[in-house]
Design a protein around this motif. Structure first.
Motif, PDB file in Angstrom:
ATOM      1  N   GLY A  55      13.382  -8.779 -11.831  1.00  0.00           N
ATOM      2  CA  GLY A  55      11.812  -8.352 -12.131  1.00  0.00           C
ATOM      3  C   GLY A  55      11.773  -7.906 -13.676  1.00  0.00           C
ATOM      4  O   GLY A  55      10.738  -7.389 -13.966  1.00  0.00           O
ATOM      5  N   GLY A  56      12.811  -8.272 -14.403  1.00  0.00           N
ATOM      6  CA  GLY A  56      12.913  -7.629 -15.778  1.00  0.00           C
ATOM      7  C   GLY A  56      12.447  -8.548 -16.966  1.00  0.00           C
ATOM      8  O   GLY A  56      12.293  -9.691 -16.623  1.00  0.00           O
ATOM      9  N   GLU A  57      12.417  -7.833 -17.908  1.00  0.00           N
ATOM     10  CA  GLU A  57      12.205  -8.610 -19.292  1.00  0.00           C
ATOM     11  C   GLU A  57      13.508  -8.693 -20.099  1.00  0.00           C
ATOM     12  O   GLU A  57      14.168  -7.627 -20.208  1.00  0.00           O
ATOM     13  N   PRO A  58      13.923  -9.782 -20.566  1.00  0.00           N
ATOM     14  CA  PRO A  58      15.204  -9.972 -21.255  1.00  0.00           C
ATOM     15  C   PRO A  58      14.864  -9.408 -22.895  1.00  0.00           C
ATOM     16  O   PRO A  58      13.744  -9.811 -23.377  1.00  0.00           O
ATOM     17  N   HIS A  59      16.069  -8.812 -23.550  1.00  0.00           N
ATOM     18  CA  HIS A  59      15.779  -8.295 -24.847  1.00  0.00           C
ATOM     19  C   HIS A  59      16.627  -9.000 -25.798  1.00  0.00           C
ATOM     20  O   HIS A  59      16.196  -9.303 -26.869  1.00  0.00           O
ATOM     21  N   PHE A  60      17.970  -9.105 -25.440  1.00  0.00           N
ATOM     22  CA  PHE A  60      18.859  -9.558 -26.386  1.00  0.00           C
ATOM     23  C   PHE A  60      20.331 -10.219 -25.714  1.00  0.00           C
ATOM     24  O   PHE A  60      20.415  -9.815 -24.571  1.00  0.00           O
ATOM     25  N   ALA A  61      20.798 -10.970 -26.361  1.00  0.00           N
ATOM     26  CA  ALA A  61      21.891 -12.058 -25.831  1.00  0.00           C
ATOM     27  C   ALA A  61      23.021 -11.832 -26.939  1.00  0.00           C
ATOM     28  O   ALA A  61      23.107 -11.776 -27.923  1.00  0.00           O
ATOM     29  N   LEU A  62      24.183 -11.704 -26.316  1.00  0.00           N
ATOM     30  CA  LEU A  62      25.515 -11.624 -26.858  1.00  0.00           C
ATOM     31  C   LEU A  62      26.206 -12.850 -26.475  1.00  0.00           C
ATOM     32  O   LEU A  62      26.679 -13.289 -25.346  1.00  0.00           O
ATOM     33  N   VAL A  63      26.740 -13.590 -27.410  1.00  0.00           N
ATOM     34  CA  VAL A  63      27.158 -15.056 -27.191  1.00  0.00           C
ATOM     35  C   VAL A  63      28.696 -15.189 -27.869  1.00  0.00           C
ATOM     36  O   VAL A  63      28.969 -15.131 -28.866  1.00  0.00           O
ATOM     37  N   CYS A  64      29.550 -15.629 -26.748  1.00  0.00           N
ATOM     38  CA  CYS A  64      31.039 -15.921 -27.007  1.00  0.00           C
ATOM     39  C   CYS A  64      31.154 -17.343 -26.999  1.00  0.00           C
ATOM     40  O   CYS A  64      30.673 -17.941 -25.563  1.00  0.00           O
ATOM     41  N   ILE A  65      31.927 -18.154 -27.815  1.00  0.00           N
ATOM     42  CA  ILE A  65      31.811 -19.616 -27.752  1.00  0.00           C
ATOM     43  C   ILE A  65      33.385 -19.668 -28.140  1.00  0.00           C
ATOM     44  O   ILE A  65      33.943 -19.191 -29.107  1.00  0.00           O
ATOM     45  N   ALA A  66      34.034 -20.666 -27.359  1.00  0.00           N
ATOM     46  CA  ALA A  66      35.266 -21.087 -27.678  1.00  0.00           C
ATOM     47  C   ALA A  66      35.291 -22.590 -27.912  1.00  0.00           C
ATOM     48  O   ALA A  66      34.845 -23.340 -27.034  1.00  0.00           O
ATOM     49  N   VAL A  67      35.711 -22.929 -28.932  1.00  0.00           N
ATOM     50  CA  VAL A  67      35.581 -24.435 -29.474  1.00  0.00           C
ATOM     51  C   VAL A  67      36.907 -25.021 -29.704  1.00  0.00           C
ATOM     52  O   VAL A  67      37.784 -24.513 -30.546  1.00  0.00           O
ATOM     53  N   ASP A  68      36.981 -26.465 -29.179  1.00  0.00           N
ATOM     54  CA  ASP A  68      38.327 -27.100 -29.743  1.00  0.00           C
ATOM     55  C   ASP A  68      37.997 -27.726 -31.157  1.00  0.00           C
ATOM     56  O   ASP A  68      37.014 -27.902 -31.543  1.00  0.00           O
ATOM     57  N   SER A  69      39.106 -27.918 -31.600  1.00  0.00           N
ATOM     58  CA  SER A  69      39.259 -28.655 -33.010  1.00  0.00           C
ATOM     59  C   SER A  69      38.156 -29.551 -33.195  1.00  0.00           C
ATOM     60  O   SER A  69      37.755 -29.970 -34.236  1.00  0.00           O
ATOM     61  N   PRO A  70      38.494 -30.665 -32.435  1.00  0.00           N
ATOM     62  CA  PRO A  70      37.638 -32.060 -32.348  1.00  0.00           C
ATOM     63  C   PRO A  70      35.930 -31.687 -32.579  1.00  0.00           C
ATOM     64  O   PRO A  70      35.329 -32.734 -33.030  1.00  0.00           O
ATOM     65  N   THR A  71      35.582 -30.833 -31.953  1.00  0.00           N
ATOM     66  CA  THR A  71      34.219 -30.387 -32.175  1.00  0.00           C
ATOM     67  C   THR A  71      33.502 -30.309 -33.435  1.00  0.00           C
ATOM     68  O   THR A  71      34.259 -29.468 -34.338  1.00  0.00           O
ATOM     69  N   SER A  72      32.504 -30.775 -33.919  1.00  0.00           N
ATOM     70  CA  SER A  72      32.018 -30.689 -35.394  1.00  0.00           C
ATOM     71  C   SER A  72      31.078 -29.600 -35.433  1.00  0.00           C
ATOM     72  O   SER A  72      30.549 -28.757 -34.515  1.00  0.00           O
ATOM     73  N   VAL A  73      30.920 -29.033 -36.507  1.00  0.00           N
ATOM     74  CA  VAL A  73      30.014 -28.194 -36.904  1.00  0.00           C
ATOM     75  C   VAL A  73      28.702 -28.294 -36.631  1.00  0.00           C
ATOM     76  O   VAL A  73      28.118 -27.335 -35.788  1.00  0.00           O
ATOM     77  N   GLU A  74      28.149 -29.711 -36.696  1.00  0.00           N
ATOM     78  CA  GLU A  74      26.690 -29.798 -36.384  1.00  0.00           C
ATOM     79  C   GLU A  74      26.701 -29.749 -34.866  1.00  0.00           C
ATOM     80  O   GLU A  74      25.591 -29.298 -34.362  1.00  0.00           O
ATOM     81  N   TYR A  75      27.807 -30.079 -34.116  1.00  0.00           N
ATOM     82  CA  TYR A  75      27.557 -29.778 -32.711  1.00  0.00           C
ATOM     83  C   TYR A  75      27.289 -28.237 -32.406  1.00  0.00           C
ATOM     84  O   TYR A  75      26.468 -28.090 -31.330  1.00  0.00           O
ATOM     85  N   VAL A  76      28.109 -27.486 -32.915  1.00  0.00           N
ATOM     86  CA  VAL A  76      28.005 -26.068 -32.597  1.00  0.00           C
ATOM     87  C   VAL A  76      26.585 -25.549 -33.183  1.00  0.00           C
ATOM     88  O   VAL A  76      25.883 -24.752 -32.356  1.00  0.00           O
ATOM     89  N   GLU A  77      26.272 -25.999 -34.169  1.00  0.00           N
ATOM     90  CA  GLU A  77      24.880 -25.632 -34.666  1.00  0.00           C
ATOM     91  C   GLU A  77      24.005 -26.240 -33.591  1.00  0.00           C
ATOM     92  O   GLU A  77      22.946 -25.474 -33.480  1.00  0.00           O
ATOM     93  N   GLY A  78      23.927 -27.354 -33.237  1.00  0.00           N
ATOM     94  CA  GLY A  78      22.978 -27.742 -32.106  1.00  0.00           C
ATOM     95  C   GLY A  78      23.035 -26.835 -30.923  1.00  0.00           C
ATOM     96  O   GLY A  78      21.924 -26.420 -30.420  1.00  0.00           O
ATOM     97  N   ILE A  79      24.105 -26.345 -30.645  1.00  0.00           N
ATOM     98  CA  ILE A  79      24.137 -25.530 -29.412  1.00  0.00           C
ATOM     99  C   ILE A  79      23.178 -24.254 -29.703  1.00  0.00           C
ATOM    100  O   ILE A  79      22.474 -23.660 -28.896  1.00  0.00           O
ATOM    101  N   TYR A  80      23.512 -23.650 -30.785  1.00  0.00           N
ATOM    102  CA  TYR A  80      22.689 -22.282 -31.109  1.00  0.00           C
ATOM    103  C   TYR A  80      21.422 -22.855 -31.479  1.00  0.00           C
ATOM    104  O   TYR A  80      20.474 -21.696 -31.110  1.00  0.00           O
TER     105      TYR A  80
END
Length: 338
Positions: free
Chosen positions: A87-112
């Motif tokens: 029944g609540g209202e959300p205020h903020f999020a903390l995001v932890c991400i573990a990424v392997d080396s083949p993942t591109s910068v652009e892919y991570v930027e797309g997630i965010y």
């Protein structure tokens, strides 16, 4: 561009351009990225609620199934849905991400970018988190903090015999989309696009939940993440009651029925056990069910359906032919019995 070309702090700098820097905003966050922790001013006279969810590659998603933006959207959406379930209202999020080396910068930027798109819709601030290297695959873990007035806090406990069971939206669409994706690209091309979208881009029912709890007539509430049958069992267990579901009243979209027919699946079973609908399941005082349904529809336009009733004990399913059968609590489980 490879992650090794920008490094950890270069990546953080690029992500801060998407989600914002140090400054405060109406979410209550007065100190964002740039320090060892974020600063948050809680609303007065409210309880804080917190939730965390994790998405693991090849367990919860496959990269071939959705875009990086859709992945970010979904990762945040499932957390916002948990706040709605209280029944609540959300205020903020903390995001932890573990990424392997083949993942591109652009892919991570797309997630965010996907997360930020959804966050802006609900006035949520992505206030920090952590970025680390993974040896294989991608993992997203998100914590969301929200708040709720004490008198409007909803839980799974509190349902009483005689209460009516109400759901928002339609059920089974996401499961139909997931099954189509599991069946392969050719199958996914043949099902209605809306079931694929339901799986990729769930819609948190925050406004619907806020409208419902404002009536004071909701006795129990949760979101439907593991299938209607399994999640109803959770309410029954926490409330110390039983329930009967009316199979003929469970809302199934034409898209779900169409996809199920093409995949040779039972649409009712998709709704009961498929999961990831992220609709709301409410127990409501019977004399006020019309008031609650009207409040939801007037505030959001979202359809609602009465699908059953709380009873003193036992869980059963009323079939269209009038017979009653035991209602299994089977839903998605991470550690199923062998």
């Amino acid at each position: 561009m490879q992650l090794s070309e920008v490094g950890e702090f270069g990546l953080i700098h690029r992500l801060s351009a998407i989600i914002g820097g140090r400054g405060g905003d109406p979410s209550g966050v007065f100190l964002g990225l740039g320090d060892d922790a974020a600063g948050f001013q809680p609303p007065e006279n409210r309880h804080l609620v917190a939730t965390a969810d994790m998405l693991v590659e090849e367990i919860h998603f496959r990269r071939s199934w959705l875009s990086s933006r859709a992945l970010g959207w979904k990762a945040l959406a499932v957390n916002l849905s948990d706040v709605a379930a209280m029944g609540g209202e959300p205020h903020f999020a903390l995001v932890c991400i573990a990424v392997d080396s083949p993942t591109s910068v652009e892919y991570v930027e797309g997630i965010y970018a996907g997360m930020q798109s959804l966050a802006e819709r609900f006035g949520v601030r992505i206030a920090g988190g952590d970025t680390v290297r993974s040896r294989a695959g991608l993992t997203l873990s998100i914590t969301v903090v929200g708040s709720v007035e004490p008198e409007r806090l909803a839980t799974r406990a509190g349902a009483r015999p005689g209460d009516l069971l109400v759901v928002t939206g339609t059920l089974g669409d996401s499961a139909a989309g997931c099954m189509a994706l599991l069946a392969g690209p050719r199958a996914a091309e043949k099902v209605p696009p809306s079931v694929l979208e339901a799986h990729r881009l769930p819609q948190p029912r925050i406004a619907e939940a806020r409208a419902a709890v404002a009536t004071g007539a909701v006795t129990a509430l949760m979101d439907i993440s593991d299938g209607l049958a399994g999640d109803l069992h959770h309410i029954c267990e926490e409330s110390g009651v039983g329930a009967e579901l009316d199979a003929g009243a469970i809302p199934l979209s034409e898209a779900c029925r169409d996809a199920a027919a093409r995949l040779r699946l039972d649409p009712l079973q998709l709704a009961l056990t498929g999961g990831e609908d992220y609709e709301l399941l409410l127990a409501v005082s019977p004399e006020r069910v019309d008031e609650v349904r009207a409040a939801i529809t007037e505030a959001t336009g979202t359809r609602t359906s009465v699908v059953g009733q709380i009873q003193p004990a036992g869980c059963q399913l009323l079939l269209p032919n009038g017979t009653r059968v035991p209602l299994s609590g089977a839903g998605y489980q991470h550690f199923p019995s062998e």
